[in-house]
Design an enzyme around this catalytic site. Sequence first.
Site, PDB file in Angstrom:
ATOM      1  N   ASP A  43      43.846  41.489  84.335  1.00  0.00           N
ATOM      2  CA  ASP A  43      44.770  42.030  84.636  1.00  0.00           C
ATOM      3  C   ASP A  43      45.336  41.001  85.511  1.00  0.00           C
ATOM      4  O   ASP A  43      46.737  41.297  85.414  1.00  0.00           O
ATOM      5  CB  ASP A  43      44.980  43.190  84.669  1.00  0.00           C
ATOM      6  CG  ASP A  43      44.251  44.192  85.863  1.00  0.00           C
ATOM      7  OD1 ASP A  43      43.870  43.150  86.729  1.00  0.00           O
ATOM      8  OD2 ASP A  43      44.167  45.252  86.720  1.00  0.00           O
ATOM      9  N   SER A  44      45.192  40.404  85.656  1.00  0.00           N
ATOM     10  CA  SER A  44      46.192  39.342  86.731  1.00  0.00           C
ATOM     11  C   SER A  44      47.404  38.874  85.886  1.00  0.00           C
ATOM     12  O   SER A  44      47.955  38.162  86.400  1.00  0.00           O
ATOM     13  CB  SER A  44      45.190  38.571  87.203  1.00  0.00           C
ATOM     14  OG  SER A  44      43.967  37.480  86.453  1.00  0.00           O
ATOM     15  N   ASP A  82      39.401  43.175  81.670  1.00  0.00           N
ATOM     16  CA  ASP A  82      39.982  44.131  82.731  1.00  0.00           C
ATOM     17  C   ASP A  82      40.344  46.054  81.559  1.00  0.00           C
ATOM     18  O   ASP A  82      41.409  45.709  81.059  1.00  0.00           O
ATOM     19  CB  ASP A  82      40.832  43.868  83.498  1.00  0.00           C
ATOM     20  CG  ASP A  82      40.449  43.011  84.604  1.00  0.00           C
ATOM     21  OD1 ASP A  82      39.393  43.691  85.509  1.00  0.00           O
ATOM     22  OD2 ASP A  82      41.317  42.236  85.353  1.00  0.00           O
ATOM     23  N   LYS A 112      35.890  45.732  82.661  1.00  0.00           N
ATOM     24  CA  LYS A 112      35.319  46.076  84.742  1.00  0.00           C
ATOM     25  C   LYS A 112      37.166  46.831  84.858  1.00  0.00           C
ATOM     26  O   LYS A 112      37.520  47.055  83.924  1.00  0.00           O
ATOM     27  CB  LYS A 112      35.899  44.545  84.731  1.00  0.00           C
ATOM     28  CG  LYS A 112      36.246  44.464  86.438  1.00  0.00           C
ATOM     29  CD  LYS A 112      36.129  42.323  87.008  1.00  0.00           C
ATOM     30  CE  LYS A 112      37.516  42.513  86.919  1.00  0.00           C
ATOM     31  NZ  LYS A 112      38.250  42.682  87.808  1.00  0.00           N
ATOM     32  N   GLU A 114      37.451  48.692  88.074  1.00  0.00           N
ATOM     33  CA  GLU A 114      38.397  48.557  89.845  1.00  0.00           C
ATOM     34  C   GLU A 114      37.660  49.785  90.828  1.00  0.00           C
ATOM     35  O   GLU A 114      38.321  50.503  90.028  1.00  0.00           O
ATOM     36  CB  GLU A 114      39.592  48.142  90.868  1.00  0.00           C
ATOM     37  CG  GLU A 114      40.295  46.862  89.866  1.00  0.00           C
ATOM     38  CD  GLU A 114      41.084  46.247  90.829  1.00  0.00           C
ATOM     39  OE1 GLU A 114      42.168  47.032  91.391  1.00  0.00           O
ATOM     40  OE2 GLU A 114      42.168  45.109  89.396  1.00  0.00           O
ATOM     41  N   GLU A 181      35.803  40.732  95.750  1.00  0.00           N
ATOM     42  CA  GLU A 181      36.796  39.912  96.194  1.00  0.00           C
ATOM     43  C   GLU A 181      37.922  39.892  97.261  1.00  0.00           C
ATOM     44  O   GLU A 181      38.433  41.035  97.862  1.00  0.00           O
ATOM     45  CB  GLU A 181      38.107  40.169  95.323  1.00  0.00           C
ATOM     46  CG  GLU A 181      38.985  39.417  94.789  1.00  0.00           C
ATOM     47  CD  GLU A 181      40.299  40.093  94.012  1.00  0.00           C
ATOM     48  OE1 GLU A 181      39.991  40.611  93.308  1.00  0.00           O
ATOM     49  OE2 GLU A 181      41.747  39.461  93.969  1.00  0.00           O
TER      50      GLU A 181
HETATM   51  O1  KIV Z   1      42.556  40.273  86.871  1.00  0.00           O
HETATM   52  C1  KIV Z   1      41.931  39.245  87.245  1.00  0.00           C
HETATM   53  O2  KIV Z   1      41.883  37.905  87.036  1.00  0.00           O
HETATM   54  C2  KIV Z   1      40.218  39.427  87.852  1.00  0.00           C
HETATM   55  C3  KIV Z   1      39.412  38.530  89.209  1.00  0.00           C
HETATM   56  C4  KIV Z   1      40.650  37.457  89.235  1.00  0.00           C
HETATM   57  C5  KIV Z   1      38.230  38.933  89.234  1.00  0.00           C
HETATM   58  O3  KIV Z   1      40.270  40.521  88.761  1.00  0.00           O
END
Ligand code: KIV
Length: 263
Positions: A43-44, A82, A112, A114, A181
């Site tokens: 989600d970056s 994510d 994934k 968090e 992280e």
């Molecule tokens: O959103 C993302 O790209 C991430 C990674 C930096 C681990 O969670």
Amino acid sequence: MKTIIDFLKAKKEKRKITMISTYDYWSAMLCEKAGIDTILVGDSLGMVIQGRNTTLPVTLEEMIYHAKAVRRGAPNTFIVVDMPFLSYQVNKDEATKNAGRILKETGANAVKLEGGEEIAKTVEKLVSIGIPVMGHLGLTPQSVHALGGYKVQGRTLEQQKKIIKDAKILEQAGVFSIVLEAVPSKLAQEITDFLEIPTIGIGAGNKTDGQVLVLHDLIGIFEKTPKFVKRYMEAGKMIVESLEKFKEEVQEGIFPDENYTYE
Ligand code: KIV
């Protein structure tokens, strides 16, 4: 990596896992070509693709859109997606529906999430119905406001105890791997040593079972990158130079010459 079993096997055999966070067809295609073990549709993308300050506004629909493109580019790579902010925190049923949509609609292999103890019941539920889950501890960007910014986590004894406890809880709940992280290397090593499942670090030193970076960081798209990013090329600079050259050649009538022209 073909399945979550390969993640456990990699740890047992002390083979480091490589993961790249990326969001589209062409870059996924290049990751697969390079033999990267797993792609994270992170989600970056809220920051890297959309230019936002945080990952919080990213929607489930946007994650699904990008994950579909990544799957088309990397048909044979293990893909983790994510779950965006508020797509799994409200309740287990919503989380199940949303995680199910990600797997059904994109062809991804895992999601994934968090967090630690507070999401353990949700993780258990997803795993119980066959949805592989990767955890994410330390600096969890969806909690940026609660953490007071993008800061290294696990510097105090209290934070260390919490991250260690959360890692144990997540493993118990059934995650197949955990991203660590922005935590001190010693803490990442300690967690890596007591977990049976592999850890994948980002800004967590080199003692984790694998490493993840955002593609755009490692190829040098942006002028500034965090301390933990190694820039393997300066693609941003190269792209600007190419664009400048294109502009100059068009303005001077050099491009297109006969090599680029139909008779
Ligand atoms: O959103 C993302 O790209 C991430 C990674 C930096 C681990 O969670």
